[in-house]
Motif scaffolding. Structure first.
Motif, PDB file in Angstrom:
ATOM      1  N   UNK A   2      -7.724  14.773 -20.315  1.00  0.00           N
ATOM      2  CA  UNK A   2      -6.884  13.936 -21.165  1.00  0.00           C
ATOM      3  C   UNK A   2      -6.148  14.786 -22.185  1.00  0.00           C
ATOM      4  N   UNK A   3      -4.938  14.394 -22.504  1.00  0.00           N
ATOM      5  CA  UNK A   3      -4.134  15.142 -23.461  1.00  0.00           C
ATOM      6  C   UNK A   3      -3.090  14.192 -24.002  1.00  0.00           C
ATOM      7  N   UNK A   4      -3.035  14.015 -25.331  1.00  0.00           N
ATOM      8  CA  UNK A   4      -2.104  13.057 -25.915  1.00  0.00           C
ATOM      9  C   UNK A   4      -0.671  13.428 -25.557  1.00  0.00           C
ATOM     10  N   UNK A   5       0.089  12.455 -25.063  1.00  0.00           N
ATOM     11  CA  UNK A   5       1.484  12.707 -24.719  1.00  0.00           C
ATOM     12  C   UNK A   5       2.341  11.727 -25.509  1.00  0.00           C
ATOM     13  N   UNK A  52      -5.453   8.024 -28.227  1.00  0.00           N
ATOM     14  CA  UNK A  52      -6.585   8.772 -28.786  1.00  0.00           C
ATOM     15  C   UNK A  52      -7.461   9.375 -27.689  1.00  0.00           C
ATOM     16  N   UNK A  53      -6.938   9.428 -26.476  1.00  0.00           N
ATOM     17  CA  UNK A  53      -7.779   9.866 -25.363  1.00  0.00           C
ATOM     18  C   UNK A  53      -8.262  11.309 -25.538  1.00  0.00           C
ATOM     19  N   UNK A  87     -20.717  21.873 -31.397  1.00  0.00           N
ATOM     20  CA  UNK A  87     -19.705  22.869 -31.052  1.00  0.00           C
ATOM     21  C   UNK A  87     -18.362  22.216 -30.705  1.00  0.00           C
ATOM     22  N   UNK A  88     -18.407  20.925 -30.406  1.00  0.00           N
ATOM     23  CA  UNK A  88     -17.168  20.219 -30.073  1.00  0.00           C
ATOM     24  C   UNK A  88     -16.356  19.866 -31.314  1.00  0.00           C
ATOM     25  N   UNK A  89     -16.928  20.023 -32.506  1.00  0.00           N
ATOM     26  CA  UNK A  89     -16.255  19.593 -33.742  1.00  0.00           C
ATOM     27  C   UNK A  89     -14.851  20.203 -33.899  1.00  0.00           C
ATOM     28  N   UNK A  90     -14.656  21.520 -33.696  1.00  0.00           N
ATOM     29  CA  UNK A  90     -13.300  22.067 -33.839  1.00  0.00           C
ATOM     30  C   UNK A  90     -12.318  21.459 -32.840  1.00  0.00           C
ATOM     31  N   UNK A  91     -12.814  21.143 -31.631  1.00  0.00           N
ATOM     32  CA  UNK A  91     -11.932  20.535 -30.626  1.00  0.00           C
ATOM     33  C   UNK A  91     -11.526  19.127 -31.063  1.00  0.00           C
ATOM     34  N   UNK A  92     -12.479  18.406 -31.641  1.00  0.00           N
ATOM     35  CA  UNK A  92     -12.178  17.055 -32.127  1.00  0.00           C
ATOM     36  C   UNK A  92     -11.119  17.129 -33.221  1.00  0.00           C
ATOM     37  N   UNK A  93     -11.286  18.092 -34.118  1.00  0.00           N
ATOM     38  CA  UNK A  93     -10.352  18.245 -35.239  1.00  0.00           C
ATOM     39  C   UNK A  93      -8.941  18.568 -34.740  1.00  0.00           C
ATOM     40  N   UNK A  94      -8.823  19.522 -33.828  1.00  0.00           N
ATOM     41  CA  UNK A  94      -7.484  19.907 -33.364  1.00  0.00           C
ATOM     42  C   UNK A  94      -6.855  18.791 -32.534  1.00  0.00           C
ATOM     43  N   UNK A  95      -7.677  18.052 -31.785  1.00  0.00           N
ATOM     44  CA  UNK A  95      -7.154  16.923 -31.011  1.00  0.00           C
ATOM     45  C   UNK A  95      -6.611  15.853 -31.949  1.00  0.00           C
ATOM     46  N   UNK A  96      -7.332  15.598 -33.037  1.00  0.00           N
ATOM     47  CA  UNK A  96      -6.893  14.585 -34.005  1.00  0.00           C
ATOM     48  C   UNK A  96      -5.557  14.999 -34.625  1.00  0.00           C
ATOM     49  N   UNK A  97      -5.404  16.276 -34.927  1.00  0.00           N
ATOM     50  CA  UNK A  97      -4.147  16.750 -35.518  1.00  0.00           C
ATOM     51  C   UNK A  97      -2.992  16.569 -34.547  1.00  0.00           C
ATOM     52  N   UNK A 139     -19.363   7.422 -32.553  1.00  0.00           N
ATOM     53  CA  UNK A 139     -18.630   6.350 -33.241  1.00  0.00           C
ATOM     54  C   UNK A 139     -17.785   6.926 -34.371  1.00  0.00           C
ATOM     55  N   UNK A 140     -18.342   7.843 -35.140  1.00  0.00           N
ATOM     56  CA  UNK A 140     -17.606   8.437 -36.252  1.00  0.00           C
ATOM     57  C   UNK A 140     -16.391   9.194 -35.803  1.00  0.00           C
ATOM     58  N   UNK A 141     -16.496   9.838 -34.655  1.00  0.00           N
ATOM     59  CA  UNK A 141     -15.379  10.641 -34.154  1.00  0.00           C
ATOM     60  C   UNK A 141     -14.274   9.783 -33.564  1.00  0.00           C
ATOM     61  N   UNK A 142     -14.566   8.511 -33.298  1.00  0.00           N
ATOM     62  CA  UNK A 142     -13.532   7.654 -32.710  1.00  0.00           C
ATOM     63  C   UNK A 142     -12.957   6.666 -33.714  1.00  0.00           C
ATOM     64  N   UNK A 143     -13.431   6.707 -34.963  1.00  0.00           N
ATOM     65  CA  UNK A 143     -12.858   5.827 -35.998  1.00  0.00           C
ATOM     66  C   UNK A 143     -11.900   6.635 -36.862  1.00  0.00           C
ATOM     67  N   UNK A 144     -10.888   5.946 -37.428  1.00  0.00           N
ATOM     68  CA  UNK A 144      -9.910   6.675 -38.229  1.00  0.00           C
ATOM     69  C   UNK A 144      -9.219   5.779 -39.223  1.00  0.00           C
ATOM     70  N   UNK A 145      -7.995   6.158 -39.598  1.00  0.00           N
ATOM     71  CA  UNK A 145      -7.267   5.432 -40.634  1.00  0.00           C
ATOM     72  C   UNK A 145      -7.029   3.976 -40.216  1.00  0.00           C
ATOM     73  N   UNK A 146      -6.860   3.748 -38.925  1.00  0.00           N
ATOM     74  CA  UNK A 146      -6.645   2.381 -38.452  1.00  0.00           C
ATOM     75  C   UNK A 146      -7.809   1.472 -38.820  1.00  0.00           C
TER      76      UNK A 146
END
Lengths: 239, 178
Positions: A42-45, A140-141, A157-167, B150-157
Protein backbone atom coordinates in the motif's frame (compact mmCIF):
# COMPACT_ATOMS: atom_id res chain seq x y z
CA UNK A 1 27.74 -37.38 24.67
CA UNK A 2 24.39 -37.71 22.96
CA UNK A 3 23.44 -40.64 25.21
CA UNK A 4 24.29 -38.66 28.42
CA UNK A 5 22.19 -35.67 27.17
CA UNK A 6 19.10 -37.76 26.60
CA UNK A 7 19.50 -39.41 30.02
CA UNK A 8 19.60 -35.97 31.77
CA UNK A 9 16.56 -34.75 29.86
CA UNK A 10 14.59 -37.89 30.78
CA UNK A 11 13.72 -38.56 27.22
CA UNK A 12 15.33 -38.81 23.88
CA UNK A 13 15.47 -35.20 22.66
CA UNK A 14 18.06 -35.62 19.89
CA UNK A 15 15.61 -36.12 17.03
CA UNK A 16 13.25 -33.30 18.07
CA UNK A 17 16.12 -30.81 18.43
CA UNK A 18 17.25 -31.48 14.90
CA UNK A 19 13.81 -30.34 13.42
CA UNK A 20 12.93 -27.39 15.76
CA UNK A 21 15.42 -24.71 14.55
CA UNK A 22 14.37 -25.32 10.91
CA UNK A 23 10.61 -24.88 11.60
CA UNK A 24 11.26 -21.78 13.72
CA UNK A 25 13.38 -20.19 11.03
CA UNK A 26 10.72 -20.94 8.42
CA UNK A 27 7.97 -19.40 10.58
CA UNK A 28 10.05 -16.29 11.20
CA UNK A 29 10.76 -15.93 7.49
CA UNK A 30 7.07 -16.22 6.65
CA UNK A 31 6.15 -13.58 9.22
CA UNK A 32 8.86 -11.18 8.08
CA UNK A 33 7.78 -11.61 4.50
CA UNK A 34 4.15 -11.03 5.47
CA UNK A 35 5.19 -7.88 7.29
CA UNK A 36 7.07 -6.52 4.31
CA UNK A 37 4.19 -7.43 2.05
CA UNK A 38 1.62 -5.66 4.20
CA UNK A 39 3.72 -2.53 4.22
CA UNK A 40 4.94 -2.52 0.66
CA UNK A 41 1.62 -3.26 -1.01
CA UNK A 42 0.00 0.00 0.00
CA UNK A 43 1.16 3.52 -0.75
CA UNK A 44 -0.88 6.72 -0.49
CA UNK A 45 -1.61 8.13 -3.94
CA UNK A 46 -3.17 11.49 -4.77
CA UNK A 47 -6.50 11.66 -6.58
CA UNK A 48 -6.59 11.92 -10.35
CA UNK A 49 -7.28 15.45 -11.64
CA UNK A 50 -10.76 16.03 -13.01
CA UNK A 51 -10.78 15.91 -16.80
CA UNK A 52 -13.25 16.69 -19.56
CA UNK A 53 -13.16 13.07 -20.69
CA UNK A 54 -16.68 11.73 -20.85
CA UNK A 55 -18.30 15.18 -21.07
CA UNK A 56 -20.55 14.03 -23.89
CA UNK A 57 -21.52 10.76 -22.18
CA UNK A 58 -22.30 12.20 -18.75
CA UNK A 59 -25.40 10.96 -16.87
CA UNK A 60 -27.07 14.33 -17.23
CA UNK A 61 -26.48 17.34 -19.38
CA UNK A 62 -28.45 20.54 -19.73
CA UNK A 63 -28.08 23.66 -21.75
CA UNK A 64 -28.38 26.68 -19.48
CA UNK A 65 -28.70 29.18 -22.30
CA UNK A 66 -27.22 29.67 -25.75
CA UNK A 67 -23.73 29.77 -24.31
CA UNK A 68 -23.49 27.41 -21.34
CA UNK A 69 -23.92 23.65 -21.02
CA UNK A 70 -23.60 21.79 -17.73
CA UNK A 71 -23.04 18.05 -17.39
CA UNK A 72 -22.70 15.83 -14.33
CA UNK A 73 -22.08 12.18 -13.45
CA UNK A 74 -22.05 10.38 -10.12
CA UNK A 75 -18.85 8.34 -10.12
CA UNK A 76 -19.47 4.62 -9.85
CA UNK A 77 -17.64 2.38 -7.41
CA UNK A 78 -14.96 1.50 -9.99
CA UNK A 79 -14.59 5.07 -11.22
CA UNK A 80 -14.27 6.35 -7.65
CA UNK A 81 -11.67 3.71 -6.83
CA UNK A 82 -9.65 4.59 -9.93
CA UNK A 83 -9.90 8.38 -9.69
CA UNK A 84 -10.32 9.11 -5.98
CA UNK A 85 -8.83 5.97 -4.36
CA UNK A 86 -11.89 5.49 -2.12
CA UNK A 87 -14.96 3.32 -1.75
CA UNK A 88 -17.73 5.96 -1.58
CA UNK A 89 -20.28 3.76 0.19
CA UNK A 90 -17.86 3.06 3.04
CA UNK A 91 -17.41 6.79 3.69
CA UNK A 92 -20.97 7.94 2.87
CA UNK A 93 -19.55 10.15 0.14
CA UNK A 94 -21.23 10.92 -3.19
CA UNK A 95 -18.54 11.99 -5.68
CA UNK A 96 -19.82 13.90 -8.68
CA UNK A 97 -17.78 14.84 -11.72
CA UNK A 98 -19.22 17.88 -13.45
CA UNK A 99 -18.21 20.05 -16.38
CA UNK A 100 -19.29 23.46 -17.61
CA UNK A 101 -18.85 24.25 -21.28
CA UNK A 102 -18.74 27.91 -22.29
CA UNK A 103 -19.57 28.56 -25.94
CA UNK A 104 -20.14 32.27 -25.42
CA UNK A 105 -17.94 35.29 -25.84
CA UNK A 106 -17.52 36.31 -22.21
CA UNK A 107 -16.07 34.46 -19.20
CA UNK A 108 -18.42 32.91 -16.65
CA UNK A 109 -17.64 32.58 -12.92
CA UNK A 110 -18.73 29.43 -11.07
CA UNK A 111 -18.12 28.35 -7.49
CA UNK A 112 -19.09 25.68 -4.97
CA UNK A 113 -21.91 27.88 -3.72
CA UNK A 114 -23.73 27.45 -7.03
CA UNK A 115 -24.26 23.72 -6.44
CA UNK A 116 -26.45 21.66 -4.13
CA UNK A 117 -27.83 18.14 -4.16
CA UNK A 118 -31.42 17.08 -3.55
CA UNK A 119 -31.72 13.64 -1.97
CA UNK A 120 -34.98 11.72 -2.26
CA UNK A 121 -36.81 14.98 -2.93
CA UNK A 122 -36.65 15.84 0.77
CA UNK A 123 -33.13 16.77 1.81
CA UNK A 124 -30.89 19.39 0.26
CA UNK A 125 -27.14 19.38 0.97
CA UNK A 126 -24.23 21.48 -0.24
CA UNK A 127 -20.88 20.14 -1.44
CA UNK A 128 -18.17 19.67 1.17
CA UNK A 129 -15.66 22.50 1.41
CA UNK A 130 -12.36 21.45 -0.22
CA UNK A 131 -10.53 21.08 3.12
CA UNK A 132 -13.27 18.77 4.38
CA UNK A 133 -13.49 16.92 1.05
CA UNK A 134 -9.74 16.27 1.06
CA UNK A 135 -10.03 14.76 4.55
CA UNK A 136 -12.97 12.59 3.47
CA UNK A 137 -10.82 11.32 0.60
CA UNK A 138 -7.77 10.72 2.76
CA UNK A 139 -6.01 7.44 2.01
CA UNK A 140 -4.56 6.06 5.23
CA UNK A 141 -3.64 2.66 3.82
CA UNK A 142 0.10 3.30 4.07
CA UNK A 143 0.18 4.25 7.76
CA UNK A 144 -2.39 1.55 8.53
CA UNK A 145 -0.21 -1.03 6.77
CA UNK A 146 2.87 0.21 8.64
CA UNK A 147 0.98 -0.12 11.92
CA UNK A 148 -0.19 -3.59 10.96
CA UNK A 149 3.30 -4.72 10.02
CA UNK A 150 4.54 -3.37 13.35
CA UNK A 151 1.78 -5.17 15.16
CA UNK A 152 2.45 -8.46 13.35
CA UNK A 153 6.20 -8.50 12.98
CA UNK A 154 8.37 -5.47 13.71
CA UNK A 155 6.92 -4.17 16.97
CA UNK A 156 8.18 -0.71 17.95
CA UNK A 157 10.68 -0.80 15.08
CA UNK A 158 7.76 0.11 12.82
CA UNK A 159 7.36 3.51 14.55
CA UNK A 160 9.59 5.47 12.09
CA UNK A 161 7.70 3.91 9.16
CA UNK A 162 4.38 4.93 10.70
CA UNK A 163 5.66 8.47 11.17
CA UNK A 164 6.94 8.88 7.61
CA UNK A 165 3.76 7.32 6.18
CA UNK A 166 1.65 9.80 8.16
CA UNK A 167 3.70 12.71 6.80
CA UNK A 168 3.24 11.51 3.22
CA UNK A 169 -0.50 11.12 3.78
CA UNK A 170 -0.68 14.68 5.16
CA UNK A 171 1.03 15.98 2.00
CA UNK A 172 -1.37 13.97 -0.16
CA UNK A 173 -4.35 15.53 1.62
CA UNK A 174 -3.07 19.00 0.77
CA UNK A 175 -2.58 18.01 -2.85
CA UNK A 176 -6.10 16.55 -2.95
CA UNK A 177 -7.58 19.73 -1.51
CA UNK A 178 -6.14 21.67 -4.45
CA UNK A 179 -7.65 19.21 -6.93
CA UNK A 180 -11.19 19.39 -5.52
CA UNK A 181 -13.26 22.14 -7.14
CA UNK A 182 -13.65 25.46 -5.32
CA UNK A 183 -14.24 28.15 -7.95
CA UNK A 184 -13.23 29.00 -11.49
CA UNK A 185 -13.68 31.56 -14.24
CA UNK A 186 -14.76 29.60 -17.32
CA UNK A 187 -13.28 31.31 -20.35
CA UNK A 188 -14.96 31.44 -23.78
CA UNK A 189 -14.41 28.16 -25.61
CA UNK A 190 -13.35 26.37 -22.41
CA UNK A 191 -14.75 23.28 -20.69
CA UNK A 192 -14.19 23.49 -16.93
CA UNK A 193 -14.35 20.12 -15.13
CA UNK A 194 -14.39 19.58 -11.38
CA UNK A 195 -15.17 17.21 -8.53
CA UNK A 196 -17.99 17.92 -6.13
CA UNK A 197 -17.81 15.79 -2.99
CA UNK A 198 -21.08 15.50 -1.09
CA UNK A 199 -21.10 14.03 2.41
CA UNK A 200 -24.38 12.14 2.58
CA UNK A 201 -26.31 12.08 5.87
CA UNK A 202 -28.03 8.86 4.79
CA UNK A 203 -26.68 5.57 3.49
CA UNK A 204 -25.98 5.78 -0.22
CA UNK A 205 -28.03 2.63 -0.78
CA UNK A 206 -31.11 4.42 0.58
CA UNK A 207 -30.94 7.30 -1.92
CA UNK A 208 -33.48 6.61 -4.66
CA UNK A 209 -33.59 9.98 -6.34
CA UNK A 210 -30.82 12.47 -6.89
CA UNK A 211 -30.91 15.91 -8.44
CA UNK A 212 -28.01 18.27 -8.84
CA UNK A 213 -29.25 21.83 -8.44
CA UNK A 214 -27.23 24.53 -10.16
CA UNK A 215 -27.95 28.20 -9.52
CA UNK A 216 -26.92 30.45 -12.35
CA UNK A 217 -27.25 34.12 -13.15
CA UNK A 218 -27.61 35.03 -16.79
CA UNK A 219 -27.91 38.70 -17.77
CA UNK A 220 -29.14 39.56 -14.30
CA UNK A 221 -31.73 36.76 -14.16
CA UNK A 222 -31.35 34.04 -11.53
CA UNK A 223 -32.02 30.57 -12.81
CA UNK A 224 -32.10 27.19 -11.11
CA UNK A 225 -31.15 24.24 -13.29
CA UNK A 226 -32.01 20.72 -12.13
CA UNK A 227 -30.01 17.75 -13.40
CA UNK A 228 -31.48 14.36 -12.44
CA UNK A 229 -28.68 11.91 -11.74
CA UNK A 230 -28.34 8.15 -11.48
CA UNK A 231 -27.21 6.81 -8.11
CA UNK A 232 -25.00 3.79 -8.81
CA UNK A 233 -25.10 2.79 -5.11
CA UNK A 234 -28.84 2.53 -4.69
CA UNK A 235 -30.39 -0.76 -3.66
CA UNK A 236 -33.44 -2.05 -5.49
CA UNK A 237 -36.71 -1.22 -3.74
CA UNK A 238 -38.82 -4.17 -2.53
CA UNK A 239 -42.14 -4.42 -4.33
CA UNK B 1 4.42 -23.60 25.75
CA UNK B 2 0.92 -22.93 27.04
CA UNK B 3 2.09 -20.03 29.20
CA UNK B 4 4.01 -18.58 26.23
CA UNK B 5 0.83 -18.71 24.12
CA UNK B 6 -1.17 -17.04 26.86
CA UNK B 7 1.44 -14.33 27.28
CA UNK B 8 1.40 -13.67 23.52
CA UNK B 9 -2.39 -13.50 23.47
CA UNK B 10 -2.38 -11.03 26.37
CA UNK B 11 0.15 -8.85 24.58
CA UNK B 12 -2.01 -8.89 21.47
CA UNK B 13 -5.10 -7.83 23.37
CA UNK B 14 -3.30 -5.07 25.24
CA UNK B 15 -1.68 -3.54 22.19
CA UNK B 16 -4.32 -4.02 19.53
CA UNK B 17 -7.43 -2.11 20.35
CA UNK B 18 -6.93 0.28 23.23
CA UNK B 19 -8.00 3.76 22.23
CA UNK B 20 -10.59 6.49 22.56
CA UNK B 21 -11.32 10.05 21.56
CA UNK B 22 -12.69 12.26 24.34
CA UNK B 23 -14.24 15.72 24.57
CA UNK B 24 -15.14 18.32 27.22
CA UNK B 25 -17.11 21.62 27.26
CA UNK B 26 -16.51 24.92 29.11
CA UNK B 27 -19.16 27.63 28.92
CA UNK B 28 -18.04 31.29 28.73
CA UNK B 29 -21.40 32.93 27.99
CA UNK B 30 -24.49 31.09 29.16
CA UNK B 31 -27.42 30.56 26.87
CA UNK B 32 -30.61 32.49 27.73
CA UNK B 33 -33.33 30.69 29.72
CA UNK B 34 -35.64 30.76 26.71
CA UNK B 35 -33.72 29.70 23.67
CA UNK B 36 -34.49 31.58 20.45
CA UNK B 37 -35.30 29.27 17.56
CA UNK B 38 -33.89 29.41 14.08
CA UNK B 39 -34.83 27.76 10.81
CA UNK B 40 -31.43 27.98 9.27
CA UNK B 41 -27.86 27.58 10.57
CA UNK B 42 -24.71 28.80 8.82
CA UNK B 43 -21.32 27.32 9.69
CA UNK B 44 -18.47 28.99 7.79
CA UNK B 45 -14.88 27.70 8.05
CA UNK B 46 -13.46 28.07 11.56
CA UNK B 47 -10.84 30.71 12.23
CA UNK B 48 -7.25 29.56 12.70
CA UNK B 49 -5.84 31.01 15.93
CA UNK B 50 -3.10 28.40 16.21
CA UNK B 51 -0.91 29.57 13.36
CA UNK B 52 1.23 27.61 10.93
CA UNK B 53 1.22 24.50 13.09
CA UNK B 54 -2.42 23.87 12.18
CA UNK B 55 -2.97 21.94 8.93
CA UNK B 56 -4.45 24.34 6.41
CA UNK B 57 -7.37 21.97 5.77
CA UNK B 58 -8.43 22.03 9.43
CA UNK B 59 -10.71 25.15 9.43
CA UNK B 60 -12.84 23.79 6.58
CA UNK B 61 -12.62 20.27 7.98
CA UNK B 62 -14.05 21.32 11.35
CA UNK B 63 -16.88 23.33 9.77
CA UNK B 64 -17.65 20.49 7.38
CA UNK B 65 -17.68 17.92 10.17
CA UNK B 66 -20.16 20.05 12.14
CA UNK B 67 -22.40 20.50 9.09
CA UNK B 68 -22.35 16.76 8.42
CA UNK B 69 -23.00 15.96 12.06
CA UNK B 70 -26.06 18.21 12.22
CA UNK B 71 -27.44 16.84 8.94
CA UNK B 72 -26.86 13.24 9.97
CA UNK B 73 -27.72 13.09 13.70
CA UNK B 74 -30.15 16.01 14.00
CA UNK B 75 -31.65 16.16 10.56
CA UNK B 76 -34.96 17.69 11.68
CA UNK B 77 -33.52 20.47 13.84
CA UNK B 78 -32.96 23.01 11.06
CA UNK B 79 -34.59 23.45 7.66
CA UNK B 80 -31.21 24.26 6.15
CA UNK B 81 -27.60 23.79 7.22
CA UNK B 82 -25.08 25.69 5.14
CA UNK B 83 -21.46 26.81 5.08
CA UNK B 84 -22.43 30.30 3.93
CA UNK B 85 -24.18 32.98 5.98
CA UNK B 86 -26.93 34.99 4.35
CA UNK B 87 -27.39 37.50 7.18
CA UNK B 88 -31.14 37.08 6.92
CA UNK B 89 -33.54 36.84 9.90
CA UNK B 90 -34.12 33.31 11.17
CA UNK B 91 -30.49 32.30 10.73
CA UNK B 92 -28.12 31.14 13.48
CA UNK B 93 -24.48 31.81 12.71
CA UNK B 94 -21.80 29.58 14.25
CA UNK B 95 -18.57 31.58 14.56
CA UNK B 96 -15.86 29.16 15.51
CA UNK B 97 -12.13 29.27 16.04
CA UNK B 98 -9.48 26.60 16.52
CA UNK B 99 -7.50 27.89 19.49
CA UNK B 100 -5.22 25.00 20.39
CA UNK B 101 -3.87 22.11 18.39
CA UNK B 102 -1.45 19.34 19.23
CA UNK B 103 -1.34 16.61 16.61
CA UNK B 104 0.45 14.17 18.89
CA UNK B 105 2.18 11.35 17.06
CA UNK B 106 0.81 8.18 15.54
CA UNK B 107 4.21 6.57 15.94
CA UNK B 108 4.44 7.34 19.68
CA UNK B 109 0.86 6.27 20.26
CA UNK B 110 1.69 2.98 18.58
CA UNK B 111 4.57 2.42 20.98
CA UNK B 112 2.62 2.96 24.19
CA UNK B 113 -0.74 4.30 25.35
CA UNK B 114 -0.28 7.71 26.97
CA UNK B 115 2.51 8.73 24.61
CA UNK B 116 1.85 11.00 21.62
CA UNK B 117 -1.67 12.00 22.70
CA UNK B 118 -3.34 14.54 20.40
CA UNK B 119 -5.61 17.41 21.39
CA UNK B 120 -7.72 20.06 19.64
CA UNK B 121 -9.56 22.95 21.30
CA UNK B 122 -12.36 25.02 19.76
CA UNK B 123 -13.99 28.27 20.78
CA UNK B 124 -17.56 28.66 19.53
CA UNK B 125 -19.86 31.68 19.48
CA UNK B 126 -23.51 31.28 18.50
CA UNK B 127 -24.73 34.50 16.93
CA UNK B 128 -28.08 35.76 15.68
CA UNK B 129 -27.12 36.41 12.07
CA UNK B 130 -29.62 39.24 11.60
CA UNK B 131 -28.62 41.26 14.69
CA UNK B 132 -25.01 40.04 15.16
CA UNK B 133 -25.81 39.50 18.85
CA UNK B 134 -23.99 36.72 20.69
CA UNK B 135 -26.42 34.25 22.21
CA UNK B 136 -24.01 31.72 23.68
CA UNK B 137 -20.27 31.18 23.82
CA UNK B 138 -18.40 28.07 24.88
CA UNK B 139 -15.24 26.13 24.24
CA UNK B 140 -14.81 22.44 23.69
CA UNK B 141 -11.98 20.08 23.01
CA UNK B 142 -11.33 16.73 21.43
CA UNK B 143 -8.41 14.48 22.25
CA UNK B 144 -7.01 11.14 21.19
CA UNK B 145 -5.63 8.94 23.94
CA UNK B 146 -4.83 5.62 22.43
CA UNK B 147 -2.13 3.05 22.10
CA UNK B 148 -1.01 0.17 19.95
CA UNK B 149 -2.62 -0.42 16.59
CA UNK B 150 -5.65 1.70 17.51
CA UNK B 151 -3.42 4.65 18.43
CA UNK B 152 -1.58 4.46 15.14
CA UNK B 153 -4.81 4.58 13.15
CA UNK B 154 -6.42 7.54 14.95
CA UNK B 155 -5.64 11.14 14.04
CA UNK B 156 -6.89 14.69 13.72
CA UNK B 157 -10.15 13.45 12.19
CA UNK B 158 -11.02 11.63 15.40
CA UNK B 159 -10.18 14.68 17.51
CA UNK B 160 -12.39 16.84 15.33
CA UNK B 161 -15.26 14.34 15.41
CA UNK B 162 -15.12 14.20 19.21
CA UNK B 163 -15.07 17.99 19.62
CA UNK B 164 -17.71 18.65 16.98
CA UNK B 165 -20.16 16.20 18.53
CA UNK B 166 -20.41 18.43 21.62
CA UNK B 167 -20.86 21.54 19.48
CA UNK B 168 -23.63 19.89 17.46
CA UNK B 169 -25.50 18.97 20.65
CA UNK B 170 -25.58 22.61 21.76
CA UNK B 171 -26.32 24.08 18.32
CA UNK B 172 -29.21 21.69 17.65
CA UNK B 173 -31.15 23.08 20.63
CA UNK B 174 -31.69 26.30 18.66
CA UNK B 175 -33.30 24.56 15.71
CA UNK B 176 -36.95 25.42 15.18
CA UNK B 177 -37.64 21.78 14.31
CA UNK B 178 -35.61 20.35 17.16
Amino acid sequence: MATRWSRIGGRSAGTAMTHRPTSRAATALVLVFAGFLAFACSHAKPIVSATTEGFASAHAQKRVNDNLTISATVLSKDQAKKRLRIQPAQRSVLPILFAVKNEGTRSYPISLTHFSLNLNGRLRIGPALPGRAATLLRDTSESDAAALSGYLVFGVLAAPFIHSAEQREDETVLATRDLVFREAEVQPGQIQPGYLIFESPVDLADIHSLELEVQTTTEGDDQVILLPLLNPYTKARKR
Amino acid sequence: MQSASLAWLLAVVLTATVGCATAGVRVAHEAPDTLPKFERVAIPPFENRVGDALPSTAPENVAGALIAGLQRERATAFREVSSRASGQPGELLVRGAIIKYNPGSKALRFILIGLGAGRLELDVRLVDSATDQTIEQFSTSGSVMAGGYAGATMGIGDMIDAAVKKVAERVAKYGSGG
